[in-house]
Scaffold this active site. Structure first.
Site, PDB file in Angstrom:
ATOM      1  N   THR A  89       1.700 -10.648  -6.288  1.00 40.57           N
ATOM      2  CA  THR A  89       1.878  -9.426  -7.058  1.00 40.57           C
ATOM      3  C   THR A  89       3.211  -9.553  -7.791  1.00 40.57           C
ATOM      4  O   THR A  89       3.833 -10.623  -7.775  1.00 40.57           O
ATOM      5  CB  THR A  89       1.863  -8.179  -6.150  1.00 40.57           C
ATOM      6  OG1 THR A  89       1.949  -7.004  -6.954  1.00 40.57           O
ATOM      7  CG2 THR A  89       3.014  -8.190  -5.149  1.00 40.57           C
ATOM      8  N   VAL A 100      -4.031  -7.038 -11.279  1.00 42.60           N
ATOM      9  CA  VAL A 100      -2.893  -7.413 -12.119  1.00 42.60           C
ATOM     10  C   VAL A 100      -1.671  -6.696 -11.584  1.00 42.60           C
ATOM     11  O   VAL A 100      -1.722  -5.499 -11.282  1.00 42.60           O
ATOM     12  CB  VAL A 100      -3.133  -7.017 -13.593  1.00 42.60           C
ATOM     13  CG1 VAL A 100      -1.938  -7.408 -14.452  1.00 42.60           C
ATOM     14  CG2 VAL A 100      -4.408  -7.658 -14.117  1.00 42.60           C
ATOM     15  N   CYS A 101      -0.579  -7.443 -11.430  1.00 46.48           N
ATOM     16  CA  CYS A 101       0.688  -6.856 -11.017  1.00 46.48           C
ATOM     17  C   CYS A 101       0.514  -6.116  -9.674  1.00 46.48           C
ATOM     18  O   CYS A 101      -0.078  -6.650  -8.744  1.00 46.48           O
ATOM     19  CB  CYS A 101       1.196  -5.935 -12.128  1.00 46.48           C
ATOM     20  SG  CYS A 101       2.924  -5.454 -12.007  1.00 46.48           S
ATOM     21  N   THR A 102       0.991  -4.883  -9.579  1.00 46.90           N
ATOM     22  CA  THR A 102       0.928  -4.140  -8.313  1.00 46.90           C
ATOM     23  C   THR A 102      -0.456  -3.573  -8.025  1.00 46.90           C
ATOM     24  O   THR A 102      -0.624  -2.855  -7.038  1.00 46.90           O
ATOM     25  CB  THR A 102       1.964  -3.010  -8.303  1.00 46.90           C
ATOM     26  OG1 THR A 102       1.800  -2.198  -9.467  1.00 46.90           O
ATOM     27  CG2 THR A 102       3.373  -3.581  -8.271  1.00 46.90           C
TER      28      THR A 102
END
Length: 323
Positions: free
Chosen positions: A129, A109-111
């Site tokens: 990302t 998730v995300c970074t």
């Protein structure tokens, strides 16, 4: 008996709390609706509490070493993002490199994608990302095929999502794949989110994407647009409804909502058409008229411009089957 799909969530200092809690709420809700499908555990390097970027403290269930020693491997390994992904503990990267491939599904998730990339797990794969970190991911890891636009990308057993709330969208897509649309829809309704935000597009709710105008005449115009997508929604017609000159109206609308009247109308019409295509069997010609396009060709051009796919293909992929 429902097949269990254990979820292991990796924790570390300066993790983004929503990257953890968003998907966890989805999987937890699916377990309640679908028969304890997703036993969820969290783990940090030493089993010690971690501090999130917002200052919350999360207490993991076990250490990563304990998770590694267990006979049962997780079905889904979830790696969240946060500031802690910029200078990660080398031991965390080593653990991911050695243990993540054992999971049936690797999710970031995300970074969190930066951690997977640091471990070499994204080499040769498509990934996304948070938009702020896409250039960094591409520069640091040229072997990764970075896609900056989608809210999530799935490539084999690896799934990566864009920033923060996109992790909820990805988790819902995984639940829908595992347990079916009805369970995923139940969870989405409980969380008050959309079930299907297709991975190849950004969130598309005109009411959420734009701010609500401060002045009542402009708010009324926003509501009118939403309720009457087939009407004349030109700047002149909308300005007349707001009792303003076209120039004053256009300037005030953009100032208060953050978008132009034309762009807002475009979003509303696309959203209305999407919902009819997803949830009804109405013909595309009628939908194009109902949503203000006039012709199927005009609607097709709008879909291609905004969603990257035509209405017919969109219906094939996202139409909700009849119960």
């Amino acid at each position: 008996m429902t097949q269990q799909r254990p979820v292991l969530v990796v924790l570390f200092d300066d993790v983004q709390s929503l990257d953890v809690t968003g998907p966890v709420e989805v999987f937890s809700g699916a377990s309640k609706a679908g028969g304890d499908t997703y036993p969820i555990r969290t783990a940090s390097l030493d089993g010690a509490p971690v501090r999130t970027t917002s200052g919350l403290t999360l207490l993991p269930d076990i250490s990563l070493a304990e998770a590694e020693a267990e006979a049962e491997t997780p079905h889904t390994l979830l790696v969240p993002g946060g500031d802690g992904t910029r200078r990660p503990d080398p031991r965390l990267i080593d653990w991911l490199r050695e243990n993540a491939p054992r999971a049936e599904r690797i999710v970031s998730v995300c970074t969190g994608a930066l951690l997977l990339a640091d471990a070499g797990l994204l080499d040769g794969h498509r990934a996304t990302t948070h938009w702020v970190a896409c250039d960094l991911l591409a520069r640091k890891h040229p072997a990764v095929r970075v896609e900056p636009d989608p809210i999530f990308v799935r490539d084999g057993k690896i799934a990566t999502s864009a920033g923060v709330t996109a992790g909820i969208d990805l988790a819902l897509a995984l639940v829908e794949e595992d347990l079916g649309r009805e369970v995923a829809l139940t969870v989405a309704r409980h969380l008050v989110v959309f079930l299907r935000r297709p991975g190849n597009q950004a969130q598309f709710s005109a009411q959420l994407a734009a701010q609500t105008a401060h002045r009542e005449p402009l708010r009324e115009v926003q509501q009118w647009i939403t309720e009457h997508p087939a009407d004349d929604l030109s700047v002149e017609a909308l300005a007349d409804r707001a009792r303003l000159s076209p120039r004053h109206f256009a300037r005030a609308f953009q100032s208060e909502t953050g978008t132009t009247p034309g762009r807002y109308v475009e979003r509303v019409r696309i959203e209305a058409a999407r919902r009819l295509i997803e949830d009804t069997t109405e013909g595309l010609t009628q939908i194009s008229r109902t949503c203000g396009y006039g012709t199927p060709e005009a609607m097709r051009r709008a879909f291609l411009k905004t969603l990257g796919t035509g209405p017919a293909e969109y219906r094939r992929r996202f139409h909700a089957p009849a119960n």
